[in-house]
Design a protein around this motif. Structure first.
Motif, PDB file in Angstrom:
ATOM      1  N   UNK A  65       0.818  -1.220   0.000  1.00  0.00           N
ATOM      2  CA  UNK A  65       0.000   0.000   0.000  1.00  0.00           C
ATOM      3  C   UNK A  65       0.853   1.273   0.000  1.00  0.00           C
ATOM      4  N   UNK A  66       1.822   1.420   0.922  1.00  0.00           N
ATOM      5  CA  UNK A  66       2.608   2.660   0.889  1.00  0.00           C
ATOM      6  C   UNK A  66       3.468   2.781  -0.372  1.00  0.00           C
ATOM      7  N   UNK A  67       3.924   1.644  -0.898  1.00  0.00           N
ATOM      8  CA  UNK A  67       4.720   1.680  -2.129  1.00  0.00           C
ATOM      9  C   UNK A  67       3.858   2.145  -3.292  1.00  0.00           C
ATOM     10  N   UNK A  68       2.625   1.648  -3.354  1.00  0.00           N
ATOM     11  CA  UNK A  68       1.721   2.043  -4.439  1.00  0.00           C
ATOM     12  C   UNK A  68       1.360   3.523  -4.320  1.00  0.00           C
ATOM     13  N   UNK A  69       1.126   4.002  -3.110  1.00  0.00           N
ATOM     14  CA  UNK A  69       0.812   5.421  -2.911  1.00  0.00           C
ATOM     15  C   UNK A  69       1.990   6.281  -3.368  1.00  0.00           C
ATOM     16  N   UNK A  70       3.192   5.896  -2.988  1.00  0.00           N
ATOM     17  CA  UNK A  70       4.379   6.645  -3.412  1.00  0.00           C
ATOM     18  C   UNK A  70       4.493   6.636  -4.937  1.00  0.00           C
ATOM     19  N   UNK A  71       4.280   5.481  -5.554  1.00  0.00           N
ATOM     20  CA  UNK A  71       4.373   5.379  -7.013  1.00  0.00           C
ATOM     21  C   UNK A  71       3.343   6.286  -7.694  1.00  0.00           C
ATOM     22  N   UNK A  72       2.144   6.349  -7.158  1.00  0.00           N
ATOM     23  CA  UNK A  72       1.101   7.203  -7.729  1.00  0.00           C
ATOM     24  C   UNK A  72       1.454   8.676  -7.565  1.00  0.00           C
ATOM     25  N   UNK A  73       1.908   9.052  -6.378  1.00  0.00           N
ATOM     26  CA  UNK A  73       2.305  10.444  -6.134  1.00  0.00           C
ATOM     27  C   UNK A  73       3.428  10.842  -7.081  1.00  0.00           C
ATOM     28  N   UNK A  74       4.408   9.979  -7.238  1.00  0.00           N
ATOM     29  CA  UNK A  74       5.530  10.284  -8.134  1.00  0.00           C
ATOM     30  C   UNK A  74       5.104  10.295  -9.599  1.00  0.00           C
ATOM     31  N   UNK A  75       4.136   9.460  -9.966  1.00  0.00           N
ATOM     32  CA  UNK A  75       3.623   9.480 -11.336  1.00  0.00           C
ATOM     33  C   UNK A  75       3.004  10.841 -11.648  1.00  0.00           C
ATOM     34  N   UNK A  76       2.188  11.352 -10.723  1.00  0.00           N
ATOM     35  CA  UNK A  76       1.611  12.689 -10.917  1.00  0.00           C
ATOM     36  C   UNK A  76       2.715  13.741 -10.949  1.00  0.00           C
ATOM     37  N   UNK A  77       3.666  13.643 -10.019  1.00  0.00           N
ATOM     38  CA  UNK A  77       4.753  14.624  -9.954  1.00  0.00           C
ATOM     39  C   UNK A  77       5.514  14.684 -11.276  1.00  0.00           C
ATOM     40  N   UNK A  78       5.949  13.532 -11.781  1.00  0.00           N
ATOM     41  CA  UNK A  78       6.745  13.531 -13.010  1.00  0.00           C
ATOM     42  C   UNK A  78       5.893  13.862 -14.233  1.00  0.00           C
ATOM     43  N   UNK A  79       4.632  13.464 -14.230  1.00  0.00           N
ATOM     44  CA  UNK A  79       3.745  13.848 -15.326  1.00  0.00           C
ATOM     45  C   UNK A  79       3.603  15.359 -15.411  1.00  0.00           C
ATOM     46  N   UNK A  80       3.328  15.974 -14.265  1.00  0.00           N
ATOM     47  CA  UNK A  80       3.228  17.434 -14.223  1.00  0.00           C
ATOM     48  C   UNK A  80       4.572  18.089 -14.538  1.00  0.00           C
ATOM     49  N   UNK A  81       5.653  17.527 -14.032  1.00  0.00           N
ATOM     50  CA  UNK A  81       6.985  18.115 -14.229  1.00  0.00           C
ATOM     51  C   UNK A  81       7.352  18.195 -15.709  1.00  0.00           C
ATOM     52  N   UNK A  82       7.011  17.166 -16.470  1.00  0.00           N
ATOM     53  CA  UNK A  82       7.328  17.195 -17.901  1.00  0.00           C
ATOM     54  C   UNK A  82       6.569  18.322 -18.608  1.00  0.00           C
ATOM     55  N   UNK A  83       5.318  18.516 -18.240  1.00  0.00           N
ATOM     56  CA  UNK A  83       4.547  19.610 -18.831  1.00  0.00           C
ATOM     57  C   UNK A  83       5.088  20.958 -18.364  1.00  0.00           C
TER      58      UNK A  83
END
Length: 173
Positions: A65-83
């Motif tokens: 659960x905490x690993x998946x939450x971290x992965x999701x948070x980082x997915x949003x972070x890097x998605x936004x960062x590229x834009x």
């Protein structure tokens, strides 16, 4: 010429076509190539965040659960960062760039993460696979492909209505 439209799309114009697009029936016409390009952009950030989150969570010995939450948070972070990188690079102030990135990517990333993590959660043995297991990488690859397939029509629909990636497009030139 796209079937059902009065616009000819060639090369770069095909990417621009998603702006012009509110036809007589109220919906914009967006090419599948444009939608796929927008989806690949989001998928890149999601994949970076997903893999990094899973690597960090696994390395720290965290549970699923905490690993998946971290992965999701980082997915949003890097998605936004590229834009953000592209929009700020076009000379836009950070506050405006953040608003553009949120408008451009939130729905796309959310759909991608829902599909991606759903596949991983439902795949037998995937949640217990380690980074060194083939199951981990095969499941992740299938999950990302599934996310791309489901998210591309969502992005096509949104871009055709001047939403999603369409709001970031003027800053990519």
């Amino acid at each position: 010429m796209e079937h059902g439209t009065h616009r000819t799309d060639h090369g770069h114009d095909a990417h621009q076509g998603h702006h012009a697009g509110h036809g007589p029936h109220g919906g914009g016409r967006t090419s599948w190539a444009t939608a796929a390009q927008a989806t690949l952009h989001c998928l890149t950030g999601c994949a970076i965040g997903e893999v990094l989150g899973m690597v960090i969570g696994t390395a720290l010995g965290w549970g699923n659960a905490p690993t998946m939450v971290l992965a999701i948070v980082l997915a949003f972070f890097f998605g936004y960062a590229l834009t953000l990188r592209g929009v700020v690079g076009a000379g836009v102030d950070l506050r405006t760039a953040v608003r553009v990135a949120l408008a451009a990517d939130t729905v796309s990333i959310a759909v991608m993460e829902l599909i991606d993590n759903g596949v991983i959660a439902l795949w037998p043995g995937a949640m217990d696979a380690h980074l060194s297991d083939l199951t981990f990488w095969v499941t992740l690859a299938v999950a990302l492909v599934a996310a791309f397939v489901v998210t591309t029509p969502v992005n096509r629909w949104m871009i055709g209505r001047g939403k999603g990636h369409a709001v970031a497009h003027p800053y990519h030139h």
